[in-house]
Design a protein around this motif. Structure first.
Motif, PDB file in Angstrom:
ATOM      1  N   VAL A  36      -2.054   2.141  -4.849  1.00  0.00           N
ATOM      2  CA  VAL A  36      -1.795   3.221  -4.742  1.00  0.00           C
ATOM      3  C   VAL A  36      -2.881   3.661  -4.099  1.00  0.00           C
ATOM      4  O   VAL A  36      -3.607   4.079  -4.935  1.00  0.00           O
ATOM      5  N   VAL A  37      -2.838   5.103  -3.630  1.00  0.00           N
ATOM      6  CA  VAL A  37      -3.510   5.922  -3.165  1.00  0.00           C
ATOM      7  C   VAL A  37      -3.264   7.330  -3.287  1.00  0.00           C
ATOM      8  O   VAL A  37      -2.506   7.823  -2.296  1.00  0.00           O
ATOM      9  N   ILE A  38      -3.872   7.979  -4.248  1.00  0.00           N
ATOM     10  CA  ILE A  38      -3.052   9.125  -4.517  1.00  0.00           C
ATOM     11  C   ILE A  38      -4.250  10.489  -3.338  1.00  0.00           C
ATOM     12  O   ILE A  38      -5.447  10.682  -3.673  1.00  0.00           O
ATOM     13  N   ASP A  39      -3.158  11.193  -2.385  1.00  0.00           N
ATOM     14  CA  ASP A  39      -4.352  11.955  -1.392  1.00  0.00           C
ATOM     15  C   ASP A  39      -4.236  13.079  -2.284  1.00  0.00           C
ATOM     16  O   ASP A  39      -3.213  14.474  -1.702  1.00  0.00           O
ATOM     17  N   GLY A  40      -5.109  13.426  -2.768  1.00  0.00           N
ATOM     18  CA  GLY A  40      -5.505  14.312  -3.545  1.00  0.00           C
ATOM     19  C   GLY A  40      -4.743  15.633  -4.570  1.00  0.00           C
ATOM     20  O   GLY A  40      -4.374  16.958  -4.418  1.00  0.00           O
ATOM     21  N   SER A  41      -3.036  14.628  -4.936  1.00  0.00           N
ATOM     22  CA  SER A  41      -2.383  14.864  -5.780  1.00  0.00           C
ATOM     23  C   SER A  41      -2.533  15.737  -6.813  1.00  0.00           C
ATOM     24  O   SER A  41      -3.361  15.782  -7.525  1.00  0.00           O
ATOM     25  N   ASP A  42      -2.022  17.063  -6.667  1.00  0.00           N
ATOM     26  CA  ASP A  42      -2.786  18.026  -8.404  1.00  0.00           C
ATOM     27  C   ASP A  42      -1.448  18.212  -9.309  1.00  0.00           C
ATOM     28  O   ASP A  42      -1.185  19.238 -10.347  1.00  0.00           O
ATOM     29  N   ASP A  43      -0.774  17.230  -9.800  1.00  0.00           N
ATOM     30  CA  ASP A  43       0.527  16.963 -10.568  1.00  0.00           C
ATOM     31  C   ASP A  43       0.582  16.507 -10.998  1.00  0.00           C
ATOM     32  O   ASP A  43       1.289  16.066 -12.280  1.00  0.00           O
TER      33      ASP A  43
ATOM     34  N   LEU B 279       0.801  -1.429  -0.230  1.00  0.00           N
ATOM     35  CA  LEU B 279      -0.067  -0.419   0.305  1.00  0.00           C
ATOM     36  C   LEU B 279       0.967   1.287   0.191  1.00  0.00           C
ATOM     37  O   LEU B 279       1.515   0.994   1.386  1.00  0.00           O
ATOM     38  N   ILE B 280       0.665   1.882  -0.635  1.00  0.00           N
ATOM     39  CA  ILE B 280       1.715   2.854  -1.464  1.00  0.00           C
ATOM     40  C   ILE B 280       0.628   4.853  -1.463  1.00  0.00           C
ATOM     41  O   ILE B 280       0.457   4.733  -1.963  1.00  0.00           O
ATOM     42  N   PRO B 281       0.931   4.576   0.005  1.00  0.00           N
ATOM     43  CA  PRO B 281      -0.068   6.745  -0.337  1.00  0.00           C
ATOM     44  C   PRO B 281       1.727   7.213  -0.831  1.00  0.00           C
ATOM     45  O   PRO B 281       1.745   8.039  -0.834  1.00  0.00           O
ATOM     46  N   SER B 282       0.347   8.517  -1.065  1.00  0.00           N
ATOM     47  CA  SER B 282       1.383   8.933  -1.930  1.00  0.00           C
ATOM     48  C   SER B 282       0.828  10.961  -2.697  1.00  0.00           C
ATOM     49  O   SER B 282      -0.768  10.824  -2.584  1.00  0.00           O
ATOM     50  N   TYR B 283       1.831  12.278  -2.752  1.00  0.00           N
ATOM     51  CA  TYR B 283       1.409  13.218  -2.317  1.00  0.00           C
ATOM     52  C   TYR B 283       1.989  14.141  -2.585  1.00  0.00           C
ATOM     53  O   TYR B 283       3.444  13.887  -2.973  1.00  0.00           O
ATOM     54  N   ASN B 284       1.532  14.799  -4.401  1.00  0.00           N
ATOM     55  CA  ASN B 284       2.727  15.244  -5.266  1.00  0.00           C
ATOM     56  C   ASN B 284       3.764  14.634  -5.309  1.00  0.00           C
ATOM     57  O   ASN B 284       4.721  15.802  -5.069  1.00  0.00           O
ATOM     58  N   THR B 285       4.281  13.326  -5.529  1.00  0.00           N
ATOM     59  CA  THR B 285       5.883  13.242  -5.939  1.00  0.00           C
ATOM     60  C   THR B 285       6.175  13.263  -7.083  1.00  0.00           C
ATOM     61  O   THR B 285       7.584  12.961  -7.078  1.00  0.00           O
ATOM     62  N   GLY B 286       5.673  13.226  -8.265  1.00  0.00           N
ATOM     63  CA  GLY B 286       6.060  13.806  -9.514  1.00  0.00           C
ATOM     64  C   GLY B 286       6.891  12.745 -10.007  1.00  0.00           C
ATOM     65  O   GLY B 286       5.880  11.024 -10.004  1.00  0.00           O
TER      66      GLY B 286
ATOM     67  N   VAL C 294      -8.236   7.842  -6.157  1.00  0.00           N
ATOM     68  CA  VAL C 294      -7.531   9.134  -6.447  1.00  0.00           C
ATOM     69  C   VAL C 294      -8.476  10.198  -5.422  1.00  0.00           C
ATOM     70  O   VAL C 294     -10.008   9.862  -5.412  1.00  0.00           O
ATOM     71  N   LEU C 295      -8.066  10.171  -4.243  1.00  0.00           N
ATOM     72  CA  LEU C 295      -8.777  10.994  -2.996  1.00  0.00           C
ATOM     73  C   LEU C 295      -9.267  12.683  -3.760  1.00  0.00           C
ATOM     74  O   LEU C 295      -8.347  13.026  -4.304  1.00  0.00           O
ATOM     75  N   PRO C 296     -10.133  13.493  -3.730  1.00  0.00           N
ATOM     76  CA  PRO C 296     -10.570  14.644  -3.984  1.00  0.00           C
ATOM     77  C   PRO C 296      -9.206  16.096  -3.819  1.00  0.00           C
ATOM     78  O   PRO C 296      -9.528  16.450  -3.934  1.00  0.00           O
TER      79      PRO C 296
ATOM     80  N   GLY D 265      -3.838  13.657   4.773  1.00  0.00           N
ATOM     81  CA  GLY D 265      -2.739  13.320   5.696  1.00  0.00           C
ATOM     82  C   GLY D 265      -2.377  11.731   5.050  1.00  0.00           C
ATOM     83  O   GLY D 265      -3.288  10.850   4.622  1.00  0.00           O
ATOM     84  N   LYS D 266      -1.552  11.209   5.632  1.00  0.00           N
ATOM     85  CA  LYS D 266      -0.963  10.213   4.628  1.00  0.00           C
ATOM     86  C   LYS D 266      -1.420   9.480   5.629  1.00  0.00           C
ATOM     87  O   LYS D 266      -1.909   8.010   5.129  1.00  0.00           O
ATOM     88  N   GLY D 267      -2.091   9.362   7.314  1.00  0.00           N
ATOM     89  CA  GLY D 267      -2.569   8.414   7.994  1.00  0.00           C
ATOM     90  C   GLY D 267      -4.037   8.104   7.031  1.00  0.00           C
ATOM     91  O   GLY D 267      -4.553   7.277   7.123  1.00  0.00           O
ATOM     92  N   SER D 268      -4.765   9.232   6.800  1.00  0.00           N
ATOM     93  CA  SER D 268      -6.054   9.377   5.668  1.00  0.00           C
ATOM     94  C   SER D 268      -5.240   8.184   5.032  1.00  0.00           C
ATOM     95  O   SER D 268      -6.574   7.411   4.423  1.00  0.00           O
ATOM     96  N   ALA D 269      -5.238   8.600   4.196  1.00  0.00           N
ATOM     97  CA  ALA D 269      -4.864   7.995   2.452  1.00  0.00           C
ATOM     98  C   ALA D 269      -4.475   6.199   2.442  1.00  0.00           C
ATOM     99  O   ALA D 269      -4.794   5.708   2.544  1.00  0.00           O
TER     100      ALA D 269
END
Length: 259
Positions: free
Chosen positions: A38-45, A12-19, A65-67, A71-75
Protein backbone atom coordinates in the motif's frame (compact mmCIF):
# COMPACT_ATOMS: atom_id res chain seq x y z
CA UNK A 1 -4.65 -15.53 4.28
CA UNK A 2 -2.38 -17.09 1.62
CA UNK A 3 0.66 -18.50 3.41
CA UNK A 4 3.01 -18.61 0.43
CA UNK A 5 4.14 -15.26 -0.91
CA UNK A 6 4.41 -14.82 -4.66
CA UNK A 7 7.87 -13.85 -5.84
CA UNK A 8 6.67 -12.34 -9.11
CA UNK A 9 3.21 -10.82 -8.61
CA UNK A 10 2.01 -8.43 -5.92
CA UNK A 11 -1.09 -6.36 -5.20
CA UNK A 12 -0.43 -2.60 -5.19
CA UNK A 13 -2.98 -0.25 -3.61
CA UNK A 14 -2.53 3.54 -3.82
CA UNK A 15 -4.60 5.41 -1.24
CA UNK A 16 -5.48 9.02 -0.47
CA UNK A 17 -7.80 9.92 2.42
CA UNK A 18 -9.97 6.82 2.05
CA UNK A 19 -10.75 6.56 5.76
CA UNK A 20 -12.02 3.35 7.30
CA UNK A 21 -12.77 1.82 3.90
CA UNK A 22 -9.03 1.40 3.31
CA UNK A 23 -8.73 -1.20 6.08
CA UNK A 24 -11.52 -3.43 4.77
CA UNK A 25 -10.05 -3.14 1.26
CA UNK A 26 -6.59 -4.18 2.46
CA UNK A 27 -8.04 -7.02 4.55
CA UNK A 28 -9.99 -8.30 1.54
CA UNK A 29 -6.90 -8.15 -0.66
CA UNK A 30 -4.76 -9.93 1.95
CA UNK A 31 -7.35 -12.67 2.19
CA UNK A 32 -6.74 -13.38 -1.49
CA UNK A 33 -3.05 -12.64 -2.08
CA UNK A 34 0.41 -12.39 -0.56
CA UNK A 35 2.04 -9.88 -0.72
CA UNK A 36 -0.05 -6.72 -0.66
CA UNK A 37 1.68 -3.33 -0.79
CA UNK A 38 0.00 0.00 0.00
CA UNK A 39 1.26 3.47 -0.90
CA UNK A 40 -0.34 6.19 1.23
CA UNK A 41 -0.31 9.26 -1.02
CA UNK A 42 0.04 12.06 1.51
CA UNK A 43 -3.18 11.22 3.41
CA UNK A 44 -3.92 13.34 6.46
CA UNK A 45 -6.71 11.14 7.85
CA UNK A 46 -4.43 9.01 10.04
CA UNK A 47 -4.76 5.88 7.90
CA UNK A 48 -1.05 5.73 7.10
CA UNK A 49 0.07 5.41 10.69
CA UNK A 50 -2.61 2.85 11.52
CA UNK A 51 -1.81 0.75 8.47
CA UNK A 52 1.91 0.83 9.26
CA UNK A 53 1.08 -0.54 12.70
CA UNK A 54 -0.95 -3.34 11.09
CA UNK A 55 2.00 -4.18 8.87
CA UNK A 56 4.24 -4.82 11.87
CA UNK A 57 2.14 -7.91 12.61
CA UNK A 58 1.68 -9.02 8.98
CA UNK A 59 4.76 -9.92 6.92
CA UNK A 60 2.59 -10.04 3.80
CA UNK A 61 1.73 -6.35 4.08
CA UNK A 62 4.08 -3.45 3.33
CA UNK A 63 3.20 0.23 3.61
CA UNK A 64 4.83 3.39 2.24
CA UNK A 65 3.68 6.82 3.44
CA UNK A 66 4.49 9.67 1.05
CA UNK A 67 4.96 13.08 2.72
CA UNK A 68 2.50 14.89 0.45
CA UNK A 69 -0.21 14.10 -2.06
CA UNK A 70 1.29 13.57 -5.53
CA UNK A 71 -1.53 11.84 -7.41
CA UNK A 72 -2.51 8.25 -8.14
CA UNK A 73 0.01 7.75 -10.93
CA UNK A 74 2.87 9.00 -8.78
CA UNK A 75 1.85 6.70 -5.92
CA UNK A 76 1.70 3.72 -8.27
CA UNK A 77 5.08 4.61 -9.76
CA UNK A 78 6.60 4.74 -6.27
CA UNK A 79 5.32 1.22 -5.63
CA UNK A 80 6.43 -0.03 -9.05
CA UNK A 81 10.00 1.12 -8.52
CA UNK A 82 10.12 -0.59 -5.14
CA UNK A 83 8.64 -3.72 -6.71
CA UNK A 84 11.28 -3.76 -9.44
CA UNK A 85 14.05 -3.41 -6.87
CA UNK A 86 12.59 -6.35 -4.95
CA UNK A 87 12.50 -8.54 -8.07
CA UNK A 88 8.75 -8.50 -8.80
CA UNK A 89 7.69 -8.61 -12.44
CA UNK A 90 3.97 -7.76 -12.24
CA UNK A 91 1.67 -5.65 -10.07
CA UNK A 92 -2.09 -5.78 -9.77
CA UNK A 93 -3.37 -2.29 -9.01
CA UNK A 94 -6.68 -1.77 -7.24
CA UNK A 95 -8.36 1.24 -5.67
CA UNK A 96 -8.55 1.60 -1.92
CA UNK A 97 -12.19 2.71 -1.81
CA UNK A 98 -13.83 -0.72 -2.01
CA UNK A 99 -15.06 -0.45 -5.61
CA UNK A 100 -12.91 -3.28 -6.95
CA UNK A 101 -13.59 -7.02 -6.44
CA UNK A 102 -10.80 -8.44 -4.27
CA UNK A 103 -12.16 -11.96 -4.73
CA UNK A 104 -11.07 -11.81 -8.38
CA UNK A 105 -7.42 -11.13 -7.56
CA UNK A 106 -6.38 -14.82 -7.99
CA UNK A 107 -8.14 -15.04 -11.37
CA UNK A 108 -6.38 -11.94 -12.67
CA UNK A 109 -3.04 -13.11 -11.34
CA UNK A 110 -3.46 -16.53 -12.95
CA UNK A 111 -4.28 -14.90 -16.28
CA UNK A 112 -1.10 -12.84 -15.99
CA UNK A 113 0.97 -15.87 -15.03
CA UNK A 114 -0.35 -17.70 -18.09
CA UNK A 115 0.56 -14.80 -20.39
CA UNK A 116 3.14 -12.61 -18.62
CA UNK A 117 3.82 -10.56 -21.76
CA UNK A 118 0.31 -9.03 -21.57
CA UNK A 119 -1.54 -6.55 -19.40
CA UNK A 120 -4.67 -8.02 -17.80
CA UNK A 121 -7.41 -5.40 -17.74
CA UNK A 122 -10.63 -5.41 -15.79
CA UNK A 123 -13.71 -4.76 -17.92
CA UNK A 124 -16.31 -3.24 -15.55
CA UNK A 125 -19.74 -4.73 -15.06
CA UNK A 126 -21.91 -1.99 -13.56
CA UNK A 127 -24.86 -2.38 -11.22
CA UNK A 128 -27.57 0.09 -10.26
CA UNK A 129 -25.17 2.02 -8.03
CA UNK A 130 -23.19 3.37 -11.00
CA UNK A 131 -23.82 7.07 -11.75
CA UNK A 132 -25.27 7.29 -15.26
CA UNK A 133 -23.22 10.36 -16.12
CA UNK A 134 -19.96 8.55 -15.36
CA UNK A 135 -21.01 5.42 -17.25
CA UNK A 136 -21.78 7.48 -20.36
CA UNK A 137 -18.66 9.58 -19.95
CA UNK A 138 -16.36 6.58 -19.91
CA UNK A 139 -17.84 5.41 -23.23
CA UNK A 140 -16.40 8.56 -24.78
CA UNK A 141 -12.98 7.92 -23.26
CA UNK A 142 -13.11 4.28 -24.35
CA UNK A 143 -13.91 5.30 -27.91
CA UNK A 144 -10.88 7.58 -28.07
CA UNK A 145 -8.71 4.88 -26.54
CA UNK A 146 -9.79 2.33 -29.13
CA UNK A 147 -8.82 4.74 -31.90
CA UNK A 148 -5.51 5.72 -30.27
CA UNK A 149 -4.49 2.06 -29.98
CA UNK A 150 -5.79 1.23 -33.49
CA UNK A 151 -8.36 -1.11 -31.95
CA UNK A 152 -5.82 -3.30 -30.16
CA UNK A 153 -8.56 -4.63 -27.88
CA UNK A 154 -8.65 -2.45 -24.76
CA UNK A 155 -11.95 -3.37 -23.13
CA UNK A 156 -12.04 -0.39 -20.79
CA UNK A 157 -9.59 2.49 -20.41
CA UNK A 158 -10.53 3.77 -16.95
CA UNK A 159 -11.09 0.73 -14.74
CA UNK A 160 -8.05 0.58 -12.45
CA UNK A 161 -8.32 -3.09 -11.45
CA UNK A 162 -5.61 -4.57 -13.68
CA UNK A 163 -2.26 -6.36 -13.79
CA UNK A 164 0.68 -4.47 -15.29
CA UNK A 165 4.14 -5.72 -16.31
CA UNK A 166 6.34 -3.69 -13.97
CA UNK A 167 9.35 -3.01 -16.20
CA UNK A 168 7.23 -1.94 -19.18
CA UNK A 169 5.10 0.47 -17.17
CA UNK A 170 8.08 2.07 -15.45
CA UNK A 171 9.73 2.56 -18.84
CA UNK A 172 6.59 4.19 -20.26
CA UNK A 173 6.21 6.56 -17.32
CA UNK A 174 9.88 7.51 -17.22
CA UNK A 175 9.77 8.92 -20.76
CA UNK A 176 7.20 11.67 -20.19
CA UNK A 177 5.91 13.83 -17.31
CA UNK A 178 2.24 12.89 -17.50
CA UNK A 179 0.29 9.92 -16.05
CA UNK A 180 0.81 11.16 -12.49
CA UNK A 181 -2.78 11.90 -11.47
CA UNK A 182 -6.26 10.92 -12.68
CA UNK A 183 -4.95 10.55 -16.22
CA UNK A 184 -2.82 7.57 -15.18
CA UNK A 185 -5.11 4.61 -15.95
CA UNK A 186 -6.07 5.60 -19.48
CA UNK A 187 -2.68 6.81 -20.65
CA UNK A 188 -1.02 3.72 -19.19
CA UNK A 189 -2.99 1.31 -21.40
CA UNK A 190 -2.53 3.42 -24.52
CA UNK A 191 1.22 3.78 -24.13
CA UNK A 192 1.68 0.14 -23.12
CA UNK A 193 -0.22 -0.92 -26.25
CA UNK A 194 2.06 1.32 -28.32
CA UNK A 195 4.99 -0.42 -26.63
CA UNK A 196 3.61 -3.78 -27.81
CA UNK A 197 1.93 -5.02 -24.62
CA UNK A 198 -1.23 -6.87 -25.58
CA UNK A 199 -4.41 -6.23 -23.53
CA UNK A 200 -6.31 -9.22 -22.13
CA UNK A 201 -9.76 -8.37 -20.76
CA UNK A 202 -11.65 -10.01 -17.90
CA UNK A 203 -15.12 -8.95 -16.75
CA UNK A 204 -15.21 -7.64 -13.19
CA UNK A 205 -18.00 -5.99 -11.18
CA UNK A 206 -17.62 -2.45 -9.91
CA UNK A 207 -19.65 -0.97 -7.07
CA UNK A 208 -20.08 2.69 -6.27
CA UNK A 209 -20.49 2.93 -2.50
CA UNK A 210 -22.64 5.61 -0.92
CA UNK A 211 -21.34 7.88 1.81
CA UNK A 212 -23.41 5.87 4.31
CA UNK A 213 -21.56 2.73 3.17
CA UNK A 214 -18.20 4.43 3.69
CA UNK A 215 -17.70 5.34 0.05
CA UNK A 216 -15.15 8.05 -0.72
CA UNK A 217 -14.62 9.69 -4.11
CA UNK A 218 -12.06 12.28 -5.13
CA UNK A 219 -13.37 12.48 -8.70
CA UNK A 220 -14.31 16.00 -9.79
CA UNK A 221 -16.31 16.18 -13.01
CA UNK A 222 -14.99 19.52 -14.23
CA UNK A 223 -11.34 19.23 -13.20
CA UNK A 224 -10.88 15.60 -14.18
CA UNK A 225 -12.74 15.83 -17.48
CA UNK A 226 -10.52 18.74 -18.46
CA UNK A 227 -7.52 16.57 -17.56
CA UNK A 228 -8.86 13.68 -19.67
CA UNK A 229 -9.56 15.99 -22.62
CA UNK A 230 -6.02 17.35 -22.53
CA UNK A 231 -4.67 13.81 -22.26
CA UNK A 232 -6.59 12.52 -25.29
CA UNK A 233 -5.56 15.59 -27.27
CA UNK A 234 -1.91 14.79 -26.59
CA UNK A 235 -2.38 11.12 -27.36
CA UNK A 236 -4.18 11.79 -30.63
CA UNK A 237 -1.39 14.03 -31.85
CA UNK A 238 1.15 11.34 -31.06
CA UNK A 239 -1.14 8.66 -32.53
CA UNK A 240 -1.07 10.41 -35.91
CA UNK A 241 2.72 10.29 -35.85
CA UNK A 242 2.70 6.63 -34.85
CA UNK A 243 -0.04 5.55 -37.26
CA UNK A 244 2.18 4.22 -40.10
CA UNK A 245 4.12 2.00 -37.72
CA UNK A 246 0.96 0.81 -35.96
CA UNK A 247 -0.63 -0.10 -39.30
CA UNK A 248 2.40 -2.16 -40.31
CA UNK A 249 2.37 -3.99 -36.97
CA UNK A 250 -1.35 -4.66 -37.24
CA UNK A 251 -1.05 -6.05 -40.77
CA UNK A 252 1.78 -8.34 -39.64
CA UNK A 253 0.01 -9.39 -36.45
CA UNK A 254 2.88 -8.08 -34.38
CA UNK A 255 2.43 -7.04 -30.71
CA UNK A 256 0.02 -5.79 -29.46
CA UNK A 257 -2.08 -7.19 -32.31
CA UNK A 258 -1.04 -10.82 -31.96
CA UNK A 259 -3.52 -13.58 -31.06
Amino acid sequence: MPADASRTHLVLIPSYNTGERLFSTVAAARAQWNPVWVVIDGSDDGTGERLQQMATDDPGLRVWVLPQNQGKGSAVLHGLRAAKEAGFTHALTMDSDGQHPADLIPSFMNASLARPETMVLGRPVFDASAPLLRVRGRRVSNGWTQLETLFAGVGDSLYGFRVYPVVDLIAVMARQPWMRRFDFDTEAVVRLAWRGVKPVNIDAPVKYLTAEEGGVSHFRYGRDNVLLTWMHTRLMIEFVLRLPGLLIRKIRGAPPFQD
